[in-house]
Design a protein around this motif. Structure first.
Motif, PDB file in Angstrom:
ATOM      1  N   PHE A   1      27.404  40.422  53.156  1.00  0.00           N
ATOM      2  CA  PHE A   1      27.891  41.121  51.625  1.00  0.00           C
ATOM      3  C   PHE A   1      27.185  42.370  51.575  1.00  0.00           C
ATOM      4  O   PHE A   1      27.320  42.835  50.045  1.00  0.00           O
ATOM      5  CB  PHE A   1      27.371  39.954  50.594  1.00  0.00           C
ATOM      6  CG  PHE A   1      28.073  38.499  50.967  1.00  0.00           C
ATOM      7  CD1 PHE A   1      29.256  38.406  50.859  1.00  0.00           C
ATOM      8  CD2 PHE A   1      27.225  37.469  51.410  1.00  0.00           C
ATOM      9  CE1 PHE A   1      30.080  37.248  51.050  1.00  0.00           C
ATOM     10  CE2 PHE A   1      27.855  36.354  51.672  1.00  0.00           C
ATOM     11  CZ  PHE A   1      29.302  36.329  51.340  1.00  0.00           C
ATOM     12  N   GLY A   2      27.018  43.188  52.436  1.00  0.00           N
ATOM     13  CA  GLY A   2      26.148  44.268  52.136  1.00  0.00           C
ATOM     14  C   GLY A   2      26.955  45.353  51.256  1.00  0.00           C
ATOM     15  O   GLY A   2      26.525  46.152  50.491  1.00  0.00           O
ATOM     16  N   ALA A   3      28.274  45.445  51.154  1.00  0.00           N
ATOM     17  CA  ALA A   3      29.087  46.072  50.412  1.00  0.00           C
ATOM     18  C   ALA A   3      29.270  45.768  48.971  1.00  0.00           C
ATOM     19  O   ALA A   3      29.864  46.692  48.148  1.00  0.00           O
ATOM     20  CB  ALA A   3      30.463  46.331  51.190  1.00  0.00           C
ATOM     21  N   GLU A   4      28.991  44.741  48.713  1.00  0.00           N
ATOM     22  CA  GLU A   4      29.187  43.834  47.264  1.00  0.00           C
ATOM     23  C   GLU A   4      28.067  44.734  46.524  1.00  0.00           C
ATOM     24  O   GLU A   4      26.871  45.214  46.724  1.00  0.00           O
ATOM     25  CB  GLU A   4      28.790  42.472  47.369  1.00  0.00           C
ATOM     26  CG  GLU A   4      30.104  41.724  47.744  1.00  0.00           C
ATOM     27  CD  GLU A   4      29.947  40.357  47.403  1.00  0.00           C
ATOM     28  OE1 GLU A   4      28.984  39.876  46.936  1.00  0.00           O
ATOM     29  OE2 GLU A   4      30.866  39.619  47.892  1.00  0.00           O
ATOM     30  N   PRO A   5      28.333  44.873  45.133  1.00  0.00           N
ATOM     31  CA  PRO A   5      27.423  45.310  44.120  1.00  0.00           C
ATOM     32  C   PRO A   5      26.162  44.557  43.918  1.00  0.00           C
ATOM     33  O   PRO A   5      26.362  43.322  43.559  1.00  0.00           O
ATOM     34  CB  PRO A   5      28.296  45.821  42.717  1.00  0.00           C
ATOM     35  CG  PRO A   5      29.500  44.816  42.989  1.00  0.00           C
ATOM     36  CD  PRO A   5      29.715  44.527  44.415  1.00  0.00           C
ATOM     37  N   ALA A   6      25.136  45.171  44.036  1.00  0.00           N
ATOM     38  CA  ALA A   6      23.767  44.472  43.725  1.00  0.00           C
ATOM     39  C   ALA A   6      23.593  44.760  42.021  1.00  0.00           C
ATOM     40  O   ALA A   6      23.098  43.838  41.264  1.00  0.00           O
ATOM     41  CB  ALA A   6      22.683  44.602  44.826  1.00  0.00           C
ATOM     42  N   ILE A   7      23.496  45.898  41.949  1.00  0.00           N
ATOM     43  CA  ILE A   7      23.134  46.459  40.667  1.00  0.00           C
ATOM     44  C   ILE A   7      24.132  47.413  40.234  1.00  0.00           C
ATOM     45  O   ILE A   7      24.606  48.272  40.720  1.00  0.00           O
ATOM     46  CB  ILE A   7      21.794  47.424  40.626  1.00  0.00           C
ATOM     47  CG1 ILE A   7      20.539  46.552  41.224  1.00  0.00           C
ATOM     48  CG2 ILE A   7      21.455  48.305  39.358  1.00  0.00           C
ATOM     49  CD1 ILE A   7      19.372  47.473  41.417  1.00  0.00           C
ATOM     50  N   ILE A   8      24.530  47.286  38.905  1.00  0.00           N
ATOM     51  CA  ILE A   8      25.509  48.173  38.186  1.00  0.00           C
ATOM     52  C   ILE A   8      24.689  48.682  37.098  1.00  0.00           C
ATOM     53  O   ILE A   8      24.080  48.219  36.249  1.00  0.00           O
ATOM     54  CB  ILE A   8      26.665  47.464  37.572  1.00  0.00           C
ATOM     55  CG1 ILE A   8      27.440  46.702  38.494  1.00  0.00           C
ATOM     56  CG2 ILE A   8      27.560  48.321  36.964  1.00  0.00           C
ATOM     57  CD1 ILE A   8      28.459  45.836  38.085  1.00  0.00           C
ATOM     58  N   TRP A   9      24.637  50.050  37.275  1.00  0.00           N
ATOM     59  CA  TRP A   9      23.357  50.728  36.326  1.00  0.00           C
ATOM     60  C   TRP A   9      24.179  51.719  35.418  1.00  0.00           C
ATOM     61  O   TRP A   9      25.051  52.535  35.796  1.00  0.00           O
ATOM     62  CB  TRP A   9      22.283  51.657  36.883  1.00  0.00           C
ATOM     63  CG  TRP A   9      21.618  52.370  36.200  1.00  0.00           C
ATOM     64  CD1 TRP A   9      20.500  51.959  35.387  1.00  0.00           C
ATOM     65  CD2 TRP A   9      21.699  53.964  35.942  1.00  0.00           C
ATOM     66  NE1 TRP A   9      19.915  53.062  34.684  1.00  0.00           N
ATOM     67  CE2 TRP A   9      20.675  54.376  34.968  1.00  0.00           C
ATOM     68  CE3 TRP A   9      22.623  54.809  36.518  1.00  0.00           C
ATOM     69  CZ2 TRP A   9      20.426  55.386  34.499  1.00  0.00           C
ATOM     70  CZ3 TRP A   9      22.396  56.207  35.935  1.00  0.00           C
ATOM     71  CH2 TRP A   9      21.351  56.505  35.118  1.00  0.00           C
ATOM     72  N   GLU A  10      23.905  51.802  34.097  1.00  0.00           N
ATOM     73  CA  GLU A  10      24.345  52.787  33.375  1.00  0.00           C
ATOM     74  C   GLU A  10      23.411  53.556  32.478  1.00  0.00           C
ATOM     75  O   GLU A  10      22.491  53.007  32.130  1.00  0.00           O
ATOM     76  CB  GLU A  10      25.203  51.960  32.087  1.00  0.00           C
ATOM     77  CG  GLU A  10      26.012  53.024  31.222  1.00  0.00           C
ATOM     78  CD  GLU A  10      27.131  52.323  30.657  1.00  0.00           C
ATOM     79  OE1 GLU A  10      28.098  51.566  31.399  1.00  0.00           O
ATOM     80  OE2 GLU A  10      27.351  52.673  29.537  1.00  0.00           O
ATOM     81  N   GLY A  11      23.398  54.959  32.669  1.00  0.00           N
ATOM     82  CA  GLY A  11      22.415  55.798  31.892  1.00  0.00           C
ATOM     83  C   GLY A  11      22.837  55.799  30.487  1.00  0.00           C
ATOM     84  O   GLY A  11      23.891  55.429  30.032  1.00  0.00           O
TER      85      GLY A  11
ATOM     86  N   PRO B   1      28.202  33.028  42.883  1.00  0.00           N
ATOM     87  CA  PRO B   1      28.810  34.569  43.756  1.00  0.00           C
ATOM     88  C   PRO B   1      30.205  34.683  44.111  1.00  0.00           C
ATOM     89  O   PRO B   1      30.639  33.387  44.171  1.00  0.00           O
ATOM     90  CB  PRO B   1      27.743  34.458  44.869  1.00  0.00           C
ATOM     91  CG  PRO B   1      27.674  33.031  45.219  1.00  0.00           C
ATOM     92  CD  PRO B   1      27.705  32.243  43.784  1.00  0.00           C
ATOM     93  N   GLY B   2      30.652  35.620  44.330  1.00  0.00           N
ATOM     94  CA  GLY B   2      32.065  35.900  44.914  1.00  0.00           C
ATOM     95  C   GLY B   2      33.208  35.452  43.920  1.00  0.00           C
ATOM     96  O   GLY B   2      34.208  35.499  44.157  1.00  0.00           O
ATOM     97  N   ILE B   3      32.954  35.146  42.525  1.00  0.00           N
ATOM     98  CA  ILE B   3      34.021  34.865  41.603  1.00  0.00           C
ATOM     99  C   ILE B   3      34.240  36.222  40.356  1.00  0.00           C
ATOM    100  O   ILE B   3      34.654  36.001  39.534  1.00  0.00           O
ATOM    101  CB  ILE B   3      34.341  33.448  41.198  1.00  0.00           C
ATOM    102  CG1 ILE B   3      32.828  33.190  40.245  1.00  0.00           C
ATOM    103  CG2 ILE B   3      34.244  32.668  42.320  1.00  0.00           C
ATOM    104  CD1 ILE B   3      32.938  32.100  39.374  1.00  0.00           C
ATOM    105  N   GLY B   4      33.571  37.062  40.872  1.00  0.00           N
ATOM    106  CA  GLY B   4      33.546  38.232  39.802  1.00  0.00           C
ATOM    107  C   GLY B   4      32.675  38.436  38.618  1.00  0.00           C
ATOM    108  O   GLY B   4      33.065  39.161  37.702  1.00  0.00           O
ATOM    109  N   GLN B   5      31.817  37.270  38.631  1.00  0.00           N
ATOM    110  CA  GLN B   5      30.868  37.394  37.711  1.00  0.00           C
ATOM    111  C   GLN B   5      29.826  38.702  37.477  1.00  0.00           C
ATOM    112  O   GLN B   5      29.469  39.382  38.472  1.00  0.00           O
ATOM    113  CB  GLN B   5      29.897  36.320  37.724  1.00  0.00           C
ATOM    114  CG  GLN B   5      30.516  34.917  37.497  1.00  0.00           C
ATOM    115  CD  GLN B   5      29.567  33.653  37.315  1.00  0.00           C
ATOM    116  OE1 GLN B   5      28.371  34.082  37.748  1.00  0.00           O
ATOM    117  NE2 GLN B   5      29.962  32.569  36.550  1.00  0.00           N
TER     118      GLN B   5
ATOM    119  N   VAL C   1      25.211  37.716  42.283  1.00  0.00           N
ATOM    120  CA  VAL C   1      25.815  38.234  41.170  1.00  0.00           C
ATOM    121  C   VAL C   1      25.263  39.503  40.658  1.00  0.00           C
ATOM    122  O   VAL C   1      24.174  39.613  40.520  1.00  0.00           O
ATOM    123  CB  VAL C   1      25.753  37.013  40.222  1.00  0.00           C
ATOM    124  CG1 VAL C   1      26.370  37.829  38.773  1.00  0.00           C
ATOM    125  CG2 VAL C   1      26.503  35.731  40.630  1.00  0.00           C
ATOM    126  N   PRO C   2      26.155  40.495  40.641  1.00  0.00           N
ATOM    127  CA  PRO C   2      25.572  42.031  40.204  1.00  0.00           C
ATOM    128  C   PRO C   2      24.935  41.961  38.906  1.00  0.00           C
ATOM    129  O   PRO C   2      25.282  41.170  37.936  1.00  0.00           O
ATOM    130  CB  PRO C   2      27.031  42.766  40.031  1.00  0.00           C
ATOM    131  CG  PRO C   2      28.168  42.074  40.161  1.00  0.00           C
ATOM    132  CD  PRO C   2      27.664  40.490  40.591  1.00  0.00           C
TER     133      PRO C   2
END
Ligand code: WTA
Length: 674
Positions: free
Chosen positions: A100-110, A318-322, A348-349
């Motif tokens: 799952f290396g390509a899946e997002p772990a962190i979604i960051w917003e400045g 995991p894996g259902i878009g949460q 889950v990201p």
């Protein structure tokens, strides 16, 4: 016992009778589908904690399996005895190794929005592995080894998560200091932890302003010569001072740019095999004395407990878009456990947002929820009250239909705020998990579970698996339904604190000495007053000690008092909590002055500034009253209850600029009461 701001008891009684069933349609897919399932598993977790927690631990990776799940001799617990693991491995490498290396772990917003919209970074598990490995190698190259405590003082940027995971990877415990704390607070914590390395940034964005993090670190370094290396992340690009002082360790420079160091570092770094009981981090929190205590958490139990609570309390799959978002700062325990360590192993990201909830507009949070399609949203009652005040039009501008679970933490939530959260944010379809826990407990202790627990506004409902919570008196006798008492935990749980850094006595005195049964069994004292209702639901009333909960942040009244008396003008100070519409509890300070100081607004402002300098802006008193003497009993005890009444406006009015004679009131009160 301090009452929370929701105050109005009639309101509470009305709401208490309302019970919200688990959201329809939710149960089918939820981890905890029914109350029967909860009761069955809860009962088992209490009867056979080793079987229960052993199974949960088996869902994660271990380098060596434990020989025994629990070794308990109050107040010392060892969980997963002999087990070897690494929490960074379970957060990061495990996901990469599983494909799952390509899946997002962190979604960051400045925070800054600019013309092109806010800066957003999506960091995959593979990216995270590379960045964490590089930073881990950097730390090693600066001489940081297993067991060396690294101080982190950073804004809410992805590199903060990278820094903490890098520490965990090499077995260096971190001590994260919230970016709102002052230079003095940094120096105190660095000295207490014996820390030689600080990771910081040139600054961070907050409400359009730059928080001068590096400047505060520089000021802290003038108070101790412990620090050999300061690693500085470039975030704002603002001008900062640079220190080339030779390090006593190896003659290298003191200040290093993060980007220079990582550029030269390899992205291969094996995870250090950590004993389950090796120290993972220290986190300072306020207690009843002036000195914050370094709460110690170890590796295995903390990992297992935060993993399971993240999974079950927020119903993560995991894996259902949460997309999960906790709005806390990583500088607090909530961010440690429920932005990073508990969430990443669930794949889950996790969303990280840098700035303020109302920047550039009062709808920023809802804008983030809409754009990232957030499914789980976790925040504090103080934020909810602020949103209520700013108006419904802000959330209503946005599509919040992605939301499935709402959470709160940090203080009791008043029923009005609960109802608003339920209706306006949750569209009456999202379960609300009101999670009661503490820095010391490491993870959730009492909380509803979505899809399973019927909720009542203002109640944190029922204990989590393995948590033997009870309302007791000082002999450990359980109180009857709706009788108030001490909130106690009678059995060990995996993520419990293992001590206070360097202060065994204080650890025992604070948590393990006040509730002792006839046969000598010690219970953990949480420091909160609470009751259980006729359904067994817990209602936390608030702290029973001299800790106040300001906007969900713990502050010791003694800490603020010491800060005040360290100013030349103040001879004696007493600090109490007072009801505050948004903060829940505000800070009221009563001061007696040294000769020659005028009791005026200029001094008030100077004292507020002084406290901000000593502790941080969160500790600034909301009200300062000058008096020629503090009201005391004949035996010399400060009459705090009288001061609380005054602060609440029950006796006398407002912030007056002249000296008041509170001793007169004290005498009156004493004659009334004796
Ligand atoms: C309070 C934050 C009522 C409580 C995770 C506790 C709560 C202190 C709740 C710990 C809740 C936290 N309902 N009160 N859901 N959650 N508290 O260490 O007084 O910053 O003892 O940990 O916050 O604060 P701490």
């Amino acid at each position: 016992m301090s009452q929370h701001a929701s105050g109005s008891s009639i309101e509470s009684v009305l709401h208490e009778t309302r019970k919200f069933p688990p959201a329809a349609g939710f149960s089918k897919s939820a981890h905890m589908g029914s109350m029967e399932q909860y009761r069955r598993e809860y009962e088992r977790s209490i009867r056979d904690p080793e079987g229960f927690w052993g199974e949960v631990a088996g869902e994660l990776d271990w380098f060596t399996k434990w020989a025994k799940v629990l070794d308990w001799k109050a107040p010392d617990a060892k969980w997963f005895v002999g087990g070897k693991t690494n929490i960074c491995h379970n957060c990061v490498d495990r996901q990469v190794e599983a494909g799952f290396g390509a899946e997002p772990a962190i979604i960051w917003e400045g925070e800054p929005t600019g013309s092109g919209g806010p800066e957003v970074r999506r960091i995959s598990y593979a990216d995270l592995k590379r960045d964490v490995s590089r930073m881990a190698n950097v730390l090693r190259s600066l001489g940081v080894g297993k067991g060396d405590i690294v101080t982190i003082y950073m804004p809410m940027v992805p590199e903060l998560a990278v820094a903490m995971l890098a520490c965990a990877r090499i077995g260096a415990p971190h001590s994260i200091i919230f970016g709102g704390f002052s230079a003095q607070a940094i120096a105190d914590r660095v000295v207490d932890a014996g820390s030689r390395v600080i990771i910081t940034a040139d600054g961070g964005w907050r409400r359009g302003q730059i928080v001068p993090l590096k400047e505060n670190v520089d000021a802290a370094c003038t108070q101790t010569d412990l620090i050999d290396h300061v690693i500085v992340l470039e975030r704002t690009g603002q001008q900062i001072a640079w220190h080339h002082a030779p390090s006593p360790a190896n003659g290298s420079k003191r200040d290093h740019w993060w980007h220079d160091l990582v550029q030269a570092a390899s992205d291969e770094c094996a995870c250090e095999p950590m004993d389950a009981e090796d120290l993972l981090f220290v986190l300072y929190t306020s207690g009843t004395t002036g000195k914050p205590k370094g709460i110690m958490h170890t590796t295995g139990g903390y990992m297992v407990h935060t993993y399971l609570t993240s999974k079950i309390t927020f119903d993560l799959h995991p894996g259902i878009g949460q997309v999960y978002w906790c709005t806390a700062d990583i500088g607090w325990i909530t961010g440690h456990s429920y932005i990073v360590y508990g969430v990443l192993p669930n794949r889950v990201p996790t969303v990280m947002y840098e700035g303020a909830p109302n920047w550039p507009g009062a709808d920023r949070f809802w804008d983030i929820v809409e754009r990232h399609k957030v499914t789980q949203f976790y925040t504090a009652p103080t934020a909810i009250r602020a949103f209520m005040k700013w108006g419904d039009e802000h959330p209503k501008k946005h599509d919040l239909s992605s939301l499935r679970v709402l959470g709160t933490v940090g203080e009791p939530i008043n029923p009005e705020a609960w109802m608003w959260y339920h209706k306006v944010i949750g569209g009456e379809k999202c379960p609300i998990v009101d999670t009661w826990w503490q820095t010391e407990t490491g993870g959730h202790m009492i909380t509803p579970l979505p899809g399973c627990t019927a909720t009542k506004p203002g109640s944190c409902t029922l204990p989590f698996f393995g948590v033997d919570a009870a309302i007791v008196d000082e002999q450990g006798n359980e109180r009857g339904p709706n009788e108030g008492g001490l909130l106690a935990i009678r059995k060990p749980w995996p993520s419990m604190l293992r001590g206070i850094l360097g202060d065994r006595e204080r650890f025992i005195a604070t948590y393990w000495s006040d509730i002792v049964t006839k046969d000598g069994t010690r219970y953990y004292k949480a420091g909160d007053g609470a009751r259980r209702d006729e359904d067994g639901y817990f209602w936390v009333m608030g702290r029973i000690d001299d800790v106040i909960n300001v906007s969900g942040h713990r502050l010791g009244t003694m800490e603020v008092e010491s800060a005040l008396v360290s100013h030349d003008a103040v001879v004696e100070a007493a600090v109490v909590g007072m009801p505050h519409e948004i903060k829940g509890t505000g800070i009221a300070a009563f001061c007696t002055l040294a000769p020659g100081f005028a009791a005026d607004d200029a001094l008030r402002e100077a004292l507020r500034k002084h406290v901000a300098g000593e502790i941080g802006a969160i500790a600034k008193p909301d009200m300062i009253r000058f008096t020629d003497a503090l009201p005391k009993t004949r035996s010399g005890k400060i009459m705090r209850r009288l001061l609380r009444d005054i602060a609440e406006g029950k006796e006398q009015a407002g912030d007056t600029t002249t000296l008041e004679d509170l001793s007169v009131l004290a005498k009156l009160r004493e004659s009334k009461e004796s």
